[in-house]
Design an enzyme around this catalytic site. Sequence first.
Site, PDB file in Angstrom:
ATOM      1  CG  ASP A 125      -2.109   1.145   0.939  1.00 45.71           C
ATOM      2  OD1 ASP A 125      -2.630   1.262  -0.179  1.00 45.71           O
ATOM      3  OD2 ASP A 125      -2.274   1.571   2.132  1.00 45.71           O
ATOM      4  CE1 TYR A 127      -0.359   9.333   4.135  1.00 47.75           C
ATOM      5  CE2 TYR A 127       1.751  10.261   4.121  1.00 47.75           C
ATOM      6  CZ  TYR A 127       0.886  10.369   4.433  1.00 47.75           C
ATOM      7  OH  TYR A 127       0.529  11.137   5.226  1.00 47.75           O
ATOM      8  CG  HIS A 132      -4.468  10.725   2.483  1.00 45.24           C
ATOM      9  ND1 HIS A 132      -5.523  10.627   3.471  1.00 45.24           N
ATOM     10  CD2 HIS A 132      -3.820   9.839   3.015  1.00 45.24           C
ATOM     11  CE1 HIS A 132      -5.323   9.674   4.333  1.00 45.24           C
ATOM     12  NE2 HIS A 132      -4.148   9.312   3.943  1.00 45.24           N
ATOM     13  NE  ARG A 141       4.491  15.216   9.593  1.00 41.78           N
ATOM     14  CZ  ARG A 141       3.754  14.197   9.147  1.00 41.78           C
ATOM     15  NH1 ARG A 141       3.517  13.181   9.894  1.00 41.78           N
ATOM     16  NH2 ARG A 141       3.599  14.215   7.839  1.00 41.78           N
ATOM     17  CD  GLU A 198      -5.576   4.903   4.422  1.00 43.26           C
ATOM     18  OE1 GLU A 198      -5.451   5.587   5.127  1.00 43.26           O
ATOM     19  OE2 GLU A 198      -5.324   4.124   3.821  1.00 43.26           O
ATOM     20  CD  GLU A 200      -5.141   2.862  -0.514  1.00 43.76           C
ATOM     21  OE1 GLU A 200      -4.455   2.423  -1.309  1.00 43.76           O
ATOM     22  OE2 GLU A 200      -5.244   3.136   0.647  1.00 43.76           O
ATOM     23  CG  ASP A 232      -5.295  -0.089   3.566  1.00 39.18           C
ATOM     24  OD1 ASP A 232      -5.413  -0.972   3.820  1.00 39.18           O
ATOM     25  OD2 ASP A 232      -4.479   0.706   3.968  1.00 39.18           O
ATOM     26  NE  ARG A 236      -7.417   6.542   9.285  1.00 38.70           N
ATOM     27  CZ  ARG A 236      -6.773   6.548   8.087  1.00 38.70           C
ATOM     28  NH1 ARG A 236      -5.499   6.210   8.308  1.00 38.70           N
ATOM     29  NH2 ARG A 236      -7.304   6.757   6.876  1.00 38.70           N
ATOM     30  CD  GLN A 239      -2.455   4.517  10.458  1.00 38.62           C
ATOM     31  OE1 GLN A 239      -3.687   4.706  10.333  1.00 38.62           O
ATOM     32  NE2 GLN A 239      -1.568   5.167   9.680  1.00 38.62           N
ATOM     33  CE1 TYR A 243       3.215   7.964  12.371  1.00 38.59           C
ATOM     34  CE2 TYR A 243       2.069   7.946  14.120  1.00 38.59           C
ATOM     35  CZ  TYR A 243       2.525   8.721  13.369  1.00 38.59           C
ATOM     36  OH  TYR A 243       2.756  10.131  13.638  1.00 38.59           O
ATOM     37  CE  LYS A 252      -3.403   2.378   7.100  1.00 29.04           C
ATOM     38  NZ  LYS A 252      -4.240   3.243   6.055  1.00 29.04           N
ATOM     39  CB  THR A 256      -7.251  -4.704   1.987  1.00 28.61           C
ATOM     40  OG1 THR A 256      -6.187  -4.403   3.110  1.00 28.61           O
ATOM     41  CG2 THR A 256      -6.995  -3.934   0.624  1.00 28.61           C
ATOM     42  CB  THR A 348      -6.097   8.116   1.271  1.00 26.35           C
ATOM     43  OG1 THR A 348      -6.125   6.970   2.073  1.00 26.35           O
ATOM     44  CG2 THR A 348      -7.721   8.648   1.045  1.00 26.35           C
ATOM     45  CD  GLU A 362      -7.941  12.812   3.570  1.00 29.95           C
ATOM     46  OE1 GLU A 362      -7.597  13.846   2.891  1.00 29.95           O
ATOM     47  OE2 GLU A 362      -8.079  11.757   3.383  1.00 29.95           O
TER      48      GLU A 362
END
Length: 420
Positions: A125, A127, A132, A141, A198, A200, A232, A236, A239, A243, A252, A256, A348, A362
């Site tokens: 998978d 990113y 996204h 961040r 997600e 995709e 996917d 959260r 994660q 992560y 994850k 899927t 995503t 989101e």
Amino acid sequence: MTLITSWVESANSADTDFPLNNLPYGVFSTDALEPRCGVAIGDMVLDVAALEEAGLITLSEDAVFDVPYWNDVMELGPDAWEALRARLVSMLSNGSADQAEVTPFLIAMDGVRLHMPLVVSEYTDFYAGRNHATNVGTMFRGAENALPPNWLHIPIGYNGRASTVVVSGTDITRPWGQLKAPDAEVPRFAPCRRLDIELEIGAIVGTSTDMGDRITVGQADKMIFGYVLLNDWSARDIQAWEYQPLGPFQAKAFATSISPWIVTRAALEPFRTSTPEREKDLLPYLREPGPMLYDIDLSVIMQPEGGKQEVIARTNYNEMYYSAAQQLTHHASSGCAMNAGDLLGSGTISGPEKSQRGSLLELSWGGKEPMTLSSGETRTFIEDGDTMILTGHAKGEGYRIGFGACEGTILPATPDNFDA
């Protein structure tokens, strides 16, 4: 390209996902037939395994369609893929001399069960959607550090689990995992509370490379057998704790979902479009020889238990920053061997507007902005009993190339079987 008309009348409707221009590949069964390869045409499924047995289609000395997967066809390579598509178009076009012979091999779509269309060799998978990645990075961040330093140079990805890739319609059990509240000293083991999707597109690799081989973007494009919708599923809260530093793992790995029909690269050819203008030049091995994305409209639909379906987001595959061909090229760039049946998730797909975001993370901005459905119910993340549905199609002149639905319903977490 305009609609190619067929003697299968339902294939000529502007509303069908499966005109003659499409001819996606799947695996089906009936009460009388074991799972085997089939092709969608209008509201019918063409039993290509039976056609092969009758001698009306021959791709190889060995039978390749009487199995519950398309991997054997993939391994024959692009010339065989082209020959198969040409034969199918010839058989099903208006005025075909094969109509009388082929008609008995058509089965009504509403009378079949659909299965996984391939054996997934391995699953990776990515990113690779800038909107996204920017949204998620901003949440965690801040806007000034939204994108990691490598993001504009490299398609970021992680190796997922092929064992839990399932076909549309498979129920998904809410996962358990380690959760840690910001003010807690230690984590706890509990069911996920921030369950997400997600949106995709999945690219299916059709031919293999040997360990040590590298490929160009143009070569990678030709290796792709076709595309599916891909969800996917993402936990959260699991994660967020696990992560760092290596990325997603259990958050994850639990599920899927993919759509049941593989839409071929040939069917999507008229809808090619270019990736966005680059903010930073890519290294030569990642530069595209031509347009490598596709103009595919995508929707996310939510259906609460006992409620009605409601579109909660719309976007387009052309929002991706890196194409599937670039992702495949980078995957093989170290000499990593790629296999027929490998599945690559795009990452995503979100557009620049709030209504175009391809995840609930989101859409609810990390749970801070609940969505209100037409029923008055609110959602930040997915609740038990909710069904999530992804749809997508490319629009042609008087026709569309559709994928069918990719859906799954969330079941409650299983009881805790661990000692306290």
